[in-house]
Design a protein around this motif. Structure first.
Motif, PDB file in Angstrom:
ATOM      1  N   UNK A 102       0.827  -1.194   0.000  1.00  0.00           N
ATOM      2  CA  UNK A 102       0.000   0.000   0.000  1.00  0.00           C
ATOM      3  C   UNK A 102       0.874   1.262   0.000  1.00  0.00           C
ATOM      4  N   UNK A 103       0.376   2.361  -0.590  1.00  0.00           N
ATOM      5  CA  UNK A 103       1.159   3.603  -0.652  1.00  0.00           C
ATOM      6  C   UNK A 103       1.619   4.106   0.709  1.00  0.00           C
ATOM      7  N   UNK A 104       0.786   3.901   1.731  1.00  0.00           N
ATOM      8  CA  UNK A 104       1.160   4.396   3.063  1.00  0.00           C
ATOM      9  C   UNK A 104       2.135   3.467   3.786  1.00  0.00           C
ATOM     10  N   UNK A 105       2.545   2.392   3.117  1.00  0.00           N
ATOM     11  CA  UNK A 105       3.454   1.432   3.739  1.00  0.00           C
ATOM     12  C   UNK A 105       4.899   1.619   3.300  1.00  0.00           C
ATOM     13  N   UNK A 106       5.173   2.681   2.557  1.00  0.00           N
ATOM     14  CA  UNK A 106       6.554   2.890   2.126  1.00  0.00           C
ATOM     15  C   UNK A 106       6.979   4.337   2.320  1.00  0.00           C
ATOM     16  N   UNK A 107       8.268   4.486   2.575  1.00  0.00           N
ATOM     17  CA  UNK A 107       8.879   5.804   2.752  1.00  0.00           C
ATOM     18  C   UNK A 107       9.970   5.950   1.699  1.00  0.00           C
ATOM     19  N   UNK A 108       9.949   7.050   0.953  1.00  0.00           N
ATOM     20  CA  UNK A 108      10.861   7.232  -0.176  1.00  0.00           C
ATOM     21  C   UNK A 108      11.693   8.493   0.027  1.00  0.00           C
ATOM     22  N   UNK A 109      13.016   8.379  -0.151  1.00  0.00           N
ATOM     23  CA  UNK A 109      13.857   9.584  -0.141  1.00  0.00           C
ATOM     24  C   UNK A 109      15.166   9.316  -0.875  1.00  0.00           C
ATOM     25  N   UNK A 110      15.732  10.381  -1.421  1.00  0.00           N
ATOM     26  CA  UNK A 110      17.009  10.302  -2.127  1.00  0.00           C
ATOM     27  C   UNK A 110      18.156  10.274  -1.113  1.00  0.00           C
ATOM     28  N   UNK A 111      19.222   9.566  -1.481  1.00  0.00           N
ATOM     29  CA  UNK A 111      20.395   9.455  -0.607  1.00  0.00           C
ATOM     30  C   UNK A 111      21.430  10.497  -1.025  1.00  0.00           C
TER      31      UNK A 111
END
Length: 256
Positions: free
Chosen positions: A158-167
């Motif tokens: 689900x969309x609310x189950x992931x966290x996305x960010x650039x390193x």
């Protein structure tokens, strides 16, 4: 029976200490043979130290008998010092080993905790990064792109189950896109996405994109060493070799 000093014929008492010759068993007041109380106490405290009177030493010409009391005392002191030195060295080594073992244990625990923390992460390389949008806009675009991949793979994430960010820091000059770290709800979700993503590599949109697990610095260093070993072995003429993960550890195997 009163014990008398051979030299002064005075009585030997607890308050008037004397030395007993180990050969003739005759007593001599320490003051009569020139030994002070401090040296007398040292001699008595050392096990195995013997003393012979001048007469017995003169009658016995062997090397042992010819040694004066001071020589015997020095020899025993040297032996005692050597034993103490060995004991100190042993204790120091044990202490070093203790600190080394404890340090190794702490390092292992830290590494295990770090791997556990990263187990739900995925690192994605090759997703384009724009320089004409804000950071928040870029994050949202990355998020939508990742959700598109998950939808293509038909995975129950689900969309609310992931966290996305650039390193790393954003560099408007360097056009090379930064890798993206995705944190999922579970380790199994991370494994499922990485495995199934290989099915999308033949699609043009994803052919320049790669995925990998989030490894610790120690894992990365170990993989590099294995890769270098593979290169060295191939350069020496070995064939049909590849790196394969066995129980999560990269190893060089021979292809059948």
């Amino acid at each position: 029976m009163t014990v008398l000093c051979k030299i002064c014929n005075g009585a030997v008492t607890p308050t008037v200490p004397a030395m007993k010759c180990s050969s003739c068993a005759i007593y001599f007041h320490i003051k009569c043979i020139g030994i002070d109380k401090a040296h007398f106490d040292i001699i008595k405290s050392l096990n195995g130290v013997s003393w012979k009177c001048d007469n017995c030493r003169s009658l016995n010409n062997t090397t042992e008998a010819g040694q004066c009391n001071c020589c015997k005392l020095l020899l025993n002191l040297v032996e005692t010092i050597n034993k103490l030195s060995e004991t100190v060295n042993t204790l120091q080594q044990q202490l070093l080993n203790f600190h080394s073992d404890r340090s190794n244990e702490e390092t292992i625990i830290q590494e295990v905790n770090e791997r556990h923390k990263r187990a739900k992460n995925i690192i994605i390389f090759g997703i384009a990064e724009k320089t004409d949008v804000s950071i928040d806009e870029q994050i949202e675009q990355d998020r939508l792109f990742i959700l598109q991949i998950i939808e293509q793979l038909n995975l129950p994430v689900q969309p609310n189950e992931l966290n996305v960010h650039r390193i790393g820091r954003r560099n408007l000059v360097n056009l090379r896109p930064r890798p993206i770290r995705i944190t999922l709800k579970s380790e199994s979700d991370a494994h499922m996405i990485v495995r199934k993503f290989q099915n999308l590599r033949n699609i043009d949109l994803y052919k320049n994109i790669s995925m990998n697990y989030d490894k610790t610095p120690k894992q990365i260093a170990y993989y590099k060493s294995v890769k270098q070993e593979l290169t060295d072995r191939i350069s020496r003429g070995e064939a049909n070799l590849k790196i394969k993960y066995i129980n999560g550890t990269p190893k060089i195997v021979t292809l059948n």
